[in-house]
Structures are given as C-alpha cells and as structure tokens.
Scaffold this active site. Structure first.
Site, short mmCIF file in Angstrom:
data_model
loop_
_atom_site.label_atom_id
_atom_site.label_comp_id
_atom_site.label_asym_id
_atom_site.label_seq_id
_atom_site.Cartn_x
_atom_site.Cartn_y
_atom_site.Cartn_z
N ARG A 147 -10.11 12.37 -39.16
CA ARG A 147 -8.79 13.02 -39.25
C ARG A 147 -7.74 12.11 -39.86
O ARG A 147 -6.83 12.58 -40.57
CB ARG A 147 -8.35 13.44 -37.84
CG ARG A 147 -7.02 14.16 -37.77
CD ARG A 147 -6.44 14.07 -36.37
NE ARG A 147 -6.23 12.68 -35.98
CZ ARG A 147 -5.92 12.29 -34.75
NH1 ARG A 147 -5.84 13.18 -33.78
NH2 ARG A 147 -5.74 11.02 -34.48
N ARG A 160 -6.40 0.52 -43.79
CA ARG A 160 -7.33 0.48 -42.68
C ARG A 160 -8.30 1.63 -42.91
O ARG A 160 -7.93 2.79 -42.82
CB ARG A 160 -6.60 0.68 -41.34
CG ARG A 160 -5.78 -0.49 -40.90
CD ARG A 160 -5.22 -0.28 -39.50
NE ARG A 160 -4.32 0.86 -39.43
CZ ARG A 160 -4.51 1.92 -38.67
NH1 ARG A 160 -5.60 2.00 -37.93
NH2 ARG A 160 -3.66 2.91 -38.65
N PHE A 220 -10.28 14.82 -16.94
CA PHE A 220 -9.86 13.62 -17.67
C PHE A 220 -10.78 13.38 -18.86
O PHE A 220 -10.32 13.03 -19.95
CB PHE A 220 -9.90 12.43 -16.71
CG PHE A 220 -9.64 11.11 -17.36
CD1 PHE A 220 -8.35 10.64 -17.55
CD2 PHE A 220 -10.69 10.29 -17.76
CE1 PHE A 220 -8.11 9.41 -18.15
CE2 PHE A 220 -10.46 9.07 -18.36
CZ PHE A 220 -9.17 8.63 -18.54
#
Length: 349
Positions: A147, A160, A220
């Site tokens: 992404r 990067r 979570f």
C-alpha cells in the site's frame, strides 16, 4: 500504520527515520533491548508526535519497568532480535523473496512472536507456534509495504523501498519506473504479483485466530488482519497505488471495528473481501491462476469453519470503493522505535 496497535510504534518508527546516519543508527538498534531498562535514555529524532515520543521515552521505560519479569523477558528477547535483524538490513537490499520474508520477519514477524509470548504469559492463551505467529506479522507488514509504495519511494532524504527485486525486475528495470504512466500495465501486474505473495499468509492467520480463547485478544488480533485483507482487495489491480493513497473508507473501517467480535465475524469478513478480490482477477494476468488458488483456499477455510451460508454479506453489500493492554502497548512502542532507527540504508535504483 495498518498493522500494529499502539505500542510497537517506537521501534518501528525508529527504523523508518531515514535522516539518521547509519553509523549512529546501528549501535542504537543493537543495544535497544538494554535501553528499555534505562529511565534516562532517549534519542531525539522524527517529527511531530513521534519526536515527542522519542524525547519522552522515559515514560515508556517507566511503564516497562513496572511490568512483571516474565513480560519484561519476553519483550527484551524480541526487541534484541528485532534490533539485530533491522541493523542487518540497513546496508542490505531486499533482493530475493527470501530476503523479503526475512526483512518482514524482523520488523513484524517477531512482533507476532512477541505478542504470542505475552498472551501466553498472561495465562489467557496457549502459546502459538512460531510459524503461525510469524505469518500474522508478515501478512500485515506485506500489506503495508504494498500500500505504501508511493510514500516510501518518495521518502526524503532517501527512498524507503522493500519490494523484492526478484518480483519487480520481472516487469521494469528500476523500481521507481512502476509509477510512470507508460508502465501502467506492467505496474499493475507487478502489484498483483505482490498481493498474491501476501495472500500466502492468510490461511495461517485464520488458523492462529481460530485458536484464541479470550474475546479481547481475538478482537485485538483480528481487526488489523481484516483491515489487511480488505486493503489487499482494494489494492489488487488498482493503479492508484502508484499515484496516491489507497485505503478503506471510514464507514467500512468503522463497520469492521464495531462488527468484529467473534471468530465467525472474522471468517465472514475474510470471505467477503476474498470474494471481492477474486472478482477483480483478470485471467490474462500472469499470476491469475496462483492468485485464484490462494483465494479459493481462503474461501474454503471460511466456508468450512464459518457460518457463511447463514447470513448476507455486509461488506459486499456496502460496496467498498477500493482500510493485559498496557503490556501490548509498551511492546508495540518499542518495536516501532527499532524499526525507525533501522531504515537508513542505501538503495540503488
């Protein structure tokens, strides 16, 4: 960052800061597992809220030192291994798919291993296998890398970029060529190749989550994983990845967050997003068969263990347009700091 809840952000942010010189960053990464015991240690880097976090690292150390010894040992072990691995990749390019998996293991797979150790130390979960824990991290990290292509390659002062040369060199001569309009078809195929690679971890993620007993731990873990499969569905064959930002709409994100409570919800979400992704696969794509095989395996798992036929697809119907707690938070902050410190490395394109 899509993949990580709050407390890995310190280590990963440290790796991401490309302004830190290699000769400064490597020693910090290698010794970071010791710095967490020092209330006086801090390292000024980054901008905005990240700079505040780094300048006030003593708050992280204080919270860490208040944890039980079993938690501290788990965090220290993982941060030591992460720091060493990130330091290794500062001066090493991601050439092969093997390198790609290794890099993602250091920055995210080890996070999965660390969280599994913390869940086990809390006595709320059995200790998951390293392989499954690693896949939980790799699925999230690879989604982020896909992404964030444009943001990463345009990074100042240095790019990067972690797409493996073994994949992108099949389509273009230089990695930055993927963002050129004249290479749109090649870029799309390269992108689909990357997404197909990420999908190889999805079944492991479902197996990992299905074994969780505690509802809070399941939520979570599950919400970032659902956001990842949803993001991959949006990115697949979507040239906008090379032009701007691709992310899930806020409404759909809220639906995922508030609607994910049980493993059945997880199967339903993975099923819906996998169907959405499968509908975008063009048979002329060189990886079409492999992509469909991966998706069929995911869909079968969801059908076999979920309640897919008993409800309507809330994600497809929404028509998306193509995103103990204190212990976990401390661990995530430490992980991000290591990652931020380690990202300064030469990249020749």
């Amino acid at each position: 960052m899509l993949a990580y809840p709050n407390h890995f952000f310190v280590i990963l942010f440290a790796e991401d800061d490309t302004s830190i010189a290699t000769e400064v960053k490597v020693p910090i990464l290698m010794a970071f597992h010791q710095h967490v015991y020092d209330r006086e240690w801090h390292f000024s880097c980054g901008t905005n809220d990240y700079r505040v976090l780094m300048d006030e690292f003593h708050h992280v150390s204080t919270a860490f030192l208040e944890l039980g010894r079993s938690y501290q040992q788990a965090i220290e072990d993982i941060t030591m291994r992460m720091g060493a691995g990130m330091a290794k990749f500062i001066c090493k390019e991601v050439e092969t798919v093997g390198d790609y998996n290794e890099y993602c293991h250091y920055v995210a797979g080890l996070v999965g291993l660390g969280l599994s150790k913390l869940f086990h130390a809390s006595e709320k979960e059995d200790l998951a296998s390293d392989a499954l824990s690693n896949s939980m991290g790799l699925f999230l990290q690879k989604t982020n890398i896909i992404r964030d292509y444009l943001e990463d390659i345009n990074e100042i002062p240095k790019s990067r970029m972690f797409w493996p040369r073994q994949i992108w060199s099949k389509y273009v001569n230089r990695l930055e060529d993927l963002k050129d309009e004249e290479n749109s078809v090649k870029a799309g195929r390269c992108l689909n190749d990357m997404v197909t690679n990420a999908l190889t971890h999805a079944e492991d993620c479902l197996t990992y989550m299905a074994a969780l007993r505690d509802p809070a731990i399941l939520r979570f873990c599950a919400i970032p994983q659902i956001m990842a499969i949803g993001t991959l569905a949006l990115c697949y064959n979507n040239i906008q990845v090379f032009r701007g930002v691709v992310k899930m709409r806020r409404g759909l994100t809220a639906r995922v967050i508030h609607g994910t409570k049980t493993m059945s919800d997880v199967y339903e979400a993975f099923y819906d997003f996998s169907r959405m992704l499968k509908s975008k696969v063009d048979n002329s794509d060189p990886n079409a068969r492999k992509t469909k095989e991966q998706l069929e395996a995911i869909l079968k798992t969801c059908r076999d263990y979920g309640t897919i036929n008993e409800r309507k697809s809330y994600i497809i119907r929404a028509e998306p347009k193509y995103s103990s707690t204190s212990v976990i938070i401390i661990f995530i902050i430490l992980a991000i700091l290591l990652a931020c410190l380690s990202s300064t490395r030469p990249y020749n394109m």
